[in-house]
Scaffold this active site. Structure first.
Site, PDB file in Angstrom:
ATOM      1  N   HIS A 244     109.567  -4.060  14.468  1.00  0.00           N
ATOM      2  CA  HIS A 244     108.891  -2.766  14.529  1.00  0.00           C
ATOM      3  C   HIS A 244     109.879  -1.617  14.443  1.00  0.00           C
ATOM      4  O   HIS A 244     109.580  -0.562  13.884  1.00  0.00           O
ATOM      5  CB  HIS A 244     108.086  -2.677  15.822  1.00  0.00           C
ATOM      6  CG  HIS A 244     106.842  -3.517  15.794  1.00  0.00           C
ATOM      7  ND1 HIS A 244     106.130  -3.837  16.914  1.00  0.00           N
ATOM      8  CD2 HIS A 244     106.188  -4.099  14.756  1.00  0.00           C
ATOM      9  CE1 HIS A 244     105.079  -4.574  16.576  1.00  0.00           C
ATOM     10  NE2 HIS A 244     105.105  -4.745  15.279  1.00  0.00           N
TER      11      HIS A 244
ATOM     12  N   ARG B 251      92.519  22.986  11.113  1.00  0.00           N
ATOM     13  CA  ARG B 251      91.654  22.165  11.959  1.00  0.00           C
ATOM     14  C   ARG B 251      91.342  22.957  13.228  1.00  0.00           C
ATOM     15  O   ARG B 251      92.213  23.110  14.082  1.00  0.00           O
ATOM     16  CB  ARG B 251      92.338  20.851  12.308  1.00  0.00           C
ATOM     17  CG  ARG B 251      92.797  20.028  11.100  1.00  0.00           C
ATOM     18  CD  ARG B 251      93.494  18.744  11.559  1.00  0.00           C
ATOM     19  NE  ARG B 251      94.004  17.973  10.444  1.00  0.00           N
ATOM     20  CZ  ARG B 251      95.250  18.080   9.968  1.00  0.00           C
ATOM     21  NH1 ARG B 251      96.096  18.945  10.528  1.00  0.00           N
ATOM     22  NH2 ARG B 251      95.649  17.348   8.954  1.00  0.00           N
TER      23      ARG B 251
ATOM     24  N   ARG C 164      88.267  24.956   8.599  1.00  0.00           N
ATOM     25  CA  ARG C 164      87.189  23.980   8.716  1.00  0.00           C
ATOM     26  C   ARG C 164      86.431  24.204  10.019  1.00  0.00           C
ATOM     27  O   ARG C 164      87.039  24.357  11.086  1.00  0.00           O
ATOM     28  CB  ARG C 164      87.763  22.554   8.693  1.00  0.00           C
ATOM     29  CG  ARG C 164      86.690  21.472   8.725  1.00  0.00           C
ATOM     30  CD  ARG C 164      87.303  20.093   8.625  1.00  0.00           C
ATOM     31  NE  ARG C 164      88.070  19.735   9.811  1.00  0.00           N
ATOM     32  CZ  ARG C 164      88.832  18.644   9.908  1.00  0.00           C
ATOM     33  NH1 ARG C 164      88.948  17.828   8.884  1.00  0.00           N
ATOM     34  NH2 ARG C 164      89.489  18.389  11.023  1.00  0.00           N
TER      35      ARG C 164
ATOM     36  N   GLU D 280      84.066  14.079   1.835  1.00  0.00           N
ATOM     37  CA  GLU D 280      84.680  12.998   2.615  1.00  0.00           C
ATOM     38  C   GLU D 280      83.746  11.810   2.832  1.00  0.00           C
ATOM     39  O   GLU D 280      84.107  10.871   3.539  1.00  0.00           O
ATOM     40  CB  GLU D 280      85.186  13.525   3.955  1.00  0.00           C
ATOM     41  CG  GLU D 280      84.173  14.303   4.753  1.00  0.00           C
ATOM     42  CD  GLU D 280      84.789  14.954   5.993  1.00  0.00           C
ATOM     43  OE1 GLU D 280      85.827  14.466   6.476  1.00  0.00           O
ATOM     44  OE2 GLU D 280      84.206  15.938   6.473  1.00  0.00           O
TER      45      GLU D 280
ATOM     46  N   ASN E 288      91.110  10.898   3.725  1.00  0.00           N
ATOM     47  CA  ASN E 288      91.198   9.967   4.856  1.00  0.00           C
ATOM     48  C   ASN E 288      89.828   9.360   5.171  1.00  0.00           C
ATOM     49  O   ASN E 288      89.651   8.139   5.199  1.00  0.00           O
ATOM     50  CB  ASN E 288      91.748  10.677   6.093  1.00  0.00           C
ATOM     51  CG  ASN E 288      93.102  11.307   5.840  1.00  0.00           C
ATOM     52  OD1 ASN E 288      93.757  11.002   4.857  1.00  0.00           O
ATOM     53  ND2 ASN E 288      93.514  12.189   6.726  1.00  0.00           N
ATOM     54  N   ASP E 289      88.855  10.232   5.417  1.00  0.00           N
ATOM     55  CA  ASP E 289      87.507   9.724   5.697  1.00  0.00           C
ATOM     56  C   ASP E 289      86.852   9.149   4.450  1.00  0.00           C
ATOM     57  O   ASP E 289      86.134   8.138   4.530  1.00  0.00           O
ATOM     58  CB  ASP E 289      86.630  10.827   6.286  1.00  0.00           C
ATOM     59  CG  ASP E 289      86.704  10.880   7.803  1.00  0.00           C
ATOM     60  OD1 ASP E 289      86.871   9.813   8.419  1.00  0.00           O
ATOM     61  OD2 ASP E 289      86.614  11.976   8.369  1.00  0.00           O
TER      62      ASP E 289
ATOM     63  N   ARG F 143      89.683   3.527   9.520  1.00  0.00           N
ATOM     64  CA  ARG F 143      91.083   3.926   9.351  1.00  0.00           C
ATOM     65  C   ARG F 143      91.833   3.957  10.670  1.00  0.00           C
ATOM     66  O   ARG F 143      93.062   4.094  10.681  1.00  0.00           O
ATOM     67  CB  ARG F 143      91.173   5.291   8.666  1.00  0.00           C
ATOM     68  CG  ARG F 143      90.540   6.459   9.392  1.00  0.00           C
ATOM     69  CD  ARG F 143      90.535   7.694   8.496  1.00  0.00           C
ATOM     70  NE  ARG F 143      89.814   8.821   9.047  1.00  0.00           N
ATOM     71  CZ  ARG F 143      90.388   9.816   9.727  1.00  0.00           C
ATOM     72  NH1 ARG F 143      91.692   9.796   9.916  1.00  0.00           N
ATOM     73  NH2 ARG F 143      89.670  10.815  10.184  1.00  0.00           N
TER      74      ARG F 143
ATOM     75  N   CYS G 272      92.840  17.751   0.735  1.00  0.00           N
ATOM     76  CA  CYS G 272      93.485  18.079   2.008  1.00  0.00           C
ATOM     77  C   CYS G 272      93.772  16.831   2.836  1.00  0.00           C
ATOM     78  O   CYS G 272      94.266  16.937   3.957  1.00  0.00           O
ATOM     79  CB  CYS G 272      92.630  19.057   2.809  1.00  0.00           C
ATOM     80  SG  CYS G 272      90.977  18.462   3.183  1.00  0.00           S
TER      81      CYS G 272
END
Length: 837
Positions: free
Chosen positions: A459, A566, A602, A696, A719-720, A730, A767
């Protein structure tokens, strides 16, 4: 002796090392199918009664006897494994059924040499066969002599099991081939545990004659299951079939160590043929020079004994709680920065920190008189020894994760400072660093790290590669004999630590470092100029931020604007929602920090994995598919109205752009636009900010043309969009590395979004994390994206990448990528068409 609560202390019936059932090399006993208990690897030739009892069964072949203790516990004493096949040869039973025996009375003798040569193992069992009424707690996990306290028997309240439901219901079995690279080490074992805990049924893994509960990461790691090994899974309970299918899926889904780049192939250490050079294995590439600094591990003071047991338990529990809190914070930061490898590693640490084998062993050592630091250290040492004796290099490396937890907890218990006293630019030498050490050293700006031990798949190696920190492992004990402060060269690419470099060599390495620094500086210098492709297409490179401070840093780094603010930063870690004026001031501060550049804000995106104490939402079976994002307006329209009013009062309003998360249909967009208009009229405003939709979910991408008709811009949250398209969480440590936004299915949705927006003359930005990936830059430009919102430190790098691309060529080649079959194939093609560096 029994007491009024039906408690009973059993003494050791044999002399020898003690094993937990999970480490017994027999699937039936280790799985707990016969009951709970303990095992001994015997050193003597006689089995003795562990308590006063009645003999209720004697095996025909003389290898086992069952007793009923005075408190009703039924105890199977079984000498050796598979000894039934000896048909009594070598055994002499000394008691008969129905007889009354006394504590310490001999029950059977055996011929050690004859039996040992012919049976599978001499490991012998003491098992409670009526475990529905009793539970067993080990008194010791070390070696015992006959007659010493071994097992504490307690009656269960109401005879109920404590964790999963009773062992009723159906039992189902399955088998699967392990897909995880390197076998079932810490992270995949943590995933199996996470999966099993979602069901009521009891689940077990069976491999090579041994078994382990799916509740214990350490127990599963102790099976030493290798990559591609065939394992059996058993589940018993009311939801056994569902549990089995979920576990089979988890075990057969490979956990990719690194989604975006393969680790450098480990090279075997070479002999020290050169004077003044130590050879090791490259764990993370790079060439650096600096003064050598040695780090030493924590040394525990002598344990003087005489401790209050409950006080030591409290000390340990408080320390464990603090470390859990620290790891949770590390996880939140990793998620915010999209550092998936880091997230997976510390998710596994969190699972290990809650592992019953570790916690029970530490508690036992405290009961035996150890201070909390020594009990925790002994518990970790015992499990590290188990892993290192399994003959697996990978599992031996995973013991380092346990040492990390030992070190973190000991620092809290001993009150030691967490920060290392290491100067920036140093090259750190250590026996073996832990993941937490690596994160701290990286933050302090060290030039590189090298270790006596460790491996290229550890790791620490994964984190070092992610941080761009050169790392060399397996250098041997000679590393720690070096004088600190001397200037050395760490050539990780070549697997060399040069201890006595010449002035010329030092100058050469410094020149190489200077060239790299100059490139970064050059990129930063040009970061304030527009990013245009060689054929004149301008691409805005904005920043993802969560505060005015981050916005200011992004402006200094050359951001063309804020592509995503955000607003959750205003709502979390507090007991009440921010009022309208507090919100207005916060949004205005971000606008002010960005000069004359646009800011996309957002609206609040909570729900799913982001919950607020003061905003209780209905309990949902799957919150990620529930009330989150713009859907919050369904349950708290007042909260969204308050935020819109605050945004409408920022100035200048033409630089404020509002972005709506989790939109799935045009009606949602139209409803918010109507609210925006109504609130603007209430405030006497003649202008409105631009209103955009976050793409998304697949539904939004498929409706991009219809949404673009009523929106001012579209911004893709990869991402989403990735997790909803690929049906992979995720935040799931085992699947996160496979949630790759360069999957051709995602690229098709991005292409459709851009085409739909173009029909109405709208621009499209990205984004999500994909915007920060330089490998993806030409693909996104080729598909029609004209704004990239990235992490602030990458603004200069992404702008430089844009300037070296031909947009027309990108469009032609990107269209071909849509026909490929996997994200890996896309990445390979990108490396071929647009190589990095």
């Amino acid at each position: 002796m029994p007491n009024n609560n039906k408690e009973l202390i059993l003494s050791a019936p044999l002399s020898g090392p003690v094993l937990t059932l999970a480490n017994v090399p027999d699937a039936v006993f280790a799985s707990g199918a016969m009951g709970d208990g303990i095992a001994i690897d015997p050193l003597n030739d006689t089995l003795y009664a562990p308590c006063d009892a009645e003999v209720i069964h004697v095996a025909r072949t003389g290898h086992a006897v069952t007793l009923r203790a005075d408190n009703g516990a039924e105890l199977l004493l079984h000498l050796g494994l598979d000894t039934v096949e000896l048909q009594g040869d070598g055994f002499s039973m000394l008691v008969k059924e129905g007889a009354r025996v006394s504590h310490g009375q001999p029950l059977l003798r055996y011929d050690v040499d004859k039996v040992a040569l012919r049976c599978k193992s001499l490991v012998s069992l003491l098992v409670i066969t009526n475990g529905e009424r009793f539970q067993a707690r080990p008194i010791t996990l070390e070696g015992v002599k006959v007659g010493e306290p071994l097992l504490h028997i307690l009656a269960k309240a109401g005879g109920q099991a404590e964790h999963h439901e009773q062992d009723g219901g159906i039992e189902v079995f399955g088998q699967v081939r392990i897909a995880h690279r390197g076998g079932l080490h810490a992270r995949p074992a943590a995933l199996v545990r996470q999966t099993a805990q979602g069901f009521k049924s009891r689940s077990q893994l069976h491999f090579d004659g041994k078994s382990a509960s799916c509740d214990s990461v350490m127990g599963m790691m102790g099976l030493a299951i290798t990559e591609q090994a065939q394992v059996h899974v058993s589940c018993r309970g009311s939801d056994a079939e569902a549990a089995l299918q979920a576990l089979l899926a988890t075990l057969s889904t490979a956990l990719v160590e690194e989604a975006h780049a393969s680790a450098p192939p480990p090279e075997p250490p070479r002999a020290n043929a050169e004077a003044g050079v130590l050879h090791g294995v490259c764990a993370a590439p790079g060439l650096v020079t600096g003064p050598l600094v040695r780090l030493s591990g924590i040394q525990l003071p002598e344990d003087i004994g005489g401790h209050a047991i409950e006080e030591q338990r409290q000390h340990l529990n408080e320390a464990l709680a603090q470390v859990r809190s620290e790891i949770h914070l590390t996880l939140e930061h990793a998620r915010a920065r999209q550092h998936r490898d880091e997230e997976a590693i510390f998710s596994a640490h969190l699972a290990l920190l809650e592992d019953p084998l570790l916690l029970d062993a530490a508690d036992l050592f405290i009961e035996q008189g150890s201070a909390a630091p020594h009990a925790w250290s002994r518990s970790i040492d015992a499990q590290c020894q188990v892993l290192q004796q399994l003959g697996s290099t990978l599992l031996a490396e995973r013991a380092n994760d346990l040492r990390d937890l030992r070190q973190r907890v000991l620092r809290v218990l001993l009150g030691e400072a967490w920060q290392f006293d290491v100067a920036a630019g140093a090259i750190v030498a250590a026996q073996e660093l832990t993941p937490s050490d690596l994160l701290q050293l990286s933050a302090q700006g060290v030039a590189g790290v090298c270790m006596v031990e460790g491996g290229a798949t550890s790791h620490v190696a994964i984190l070092a590669r992610g941080k761009g920190l050169p790392c060399l492992v397996a250098l041997g004990e000679a590393l720690l004999a070096q004088a600190p402060g001397q200037s050395v060269v760490l050539d990780a690419d070549g697997g060399r630590l040069e201890l006595t470099p010449t002035a010329e060599r030092l100058a050469q390495v410094r020149q190489a470092q200077t060239r790299r620094t100059a490139l970064r500086a050059q990129q930063q210098t040009l970061a304030h100029t527009p990013a245009r492709t060689v054929d004149g297409v301008e691409v805005e490179v904005a920043a993802n931020v969560a505060s005015s401070a981050e916005a200011g840093a992004s402006f200094a780094n050359g951001a063309d604007g804020v592509g995503l603010l955000r607003t959750e930063f205003l709502f979390v870690d507090r007991h009440t929602a921010p009022d309208e004026e507090e919100q207005r001031q916060a949004y205005q501060a971000v606008l002010d920090a960005m000069g004359n550049r646009p800011v996309i804000i957002r609206t609040i995106d909570v729900g799913g994995d982001k919950q607020l104490d003061y905003l209780p939402l209905p309990s949902e079976a799957n919150p990620v598919l529930g009330l989150r994002g713009i859907r919050l307006a369904q349950v708290r329209p007042d909260l969204l109205d308050q935020q819109l009013r605050a945004l409408l009062q920022t100035r200048p309003l033409d630089r404020c752009r509002i972005l709506l998360p989790m939109v799935t249909e045009v009606d949602e967009l139209m409803h918010i636009r109507q609210r925006l208009d109504a609130l603007g009229t209430e405030l006497g405003l003649s202008e409105r900010p631009q209103l955009g939709v976050m793409i998304e979910v697949p539904a939004a991408a498929l409706l991009a043309e219809q949404l673009a008709e009523h929106a001012d811009f579209l911004s893709i949250g990869t991402n989403d969009l990735s997790q909803y398209t690929l049906a992979m969480d995720r935040d799931h440590a085992g699947l996160a590395a496979r949630v790759d936004a360069l999957h051709p299915a995602l690229l098709r949705l991005i292409a459709q979004t851009c085409a739909g927006a173009a029909r109405h003359g709208r621009w499209v930005g990205v984004c999500g994390a994909l915007a920060s990936d330089p490998l993806a830059t030409p693909v996104l430009i080729g598909l029609g994206v004209r704004e990239l919102s990235v992490s602030p430190p990458q603004i200069g790098e992404i702008k430089d990448r844009v300037r070296h691309l031909d947009a027309a060529q990108c469009a032609r080649l990107s269209s071909e990528l849509l026909n490929l079959g996997s994200a890996l194939a896309v990445r390979r093609a990108c490396h071929r068409h647009w190589p990095l560096g």
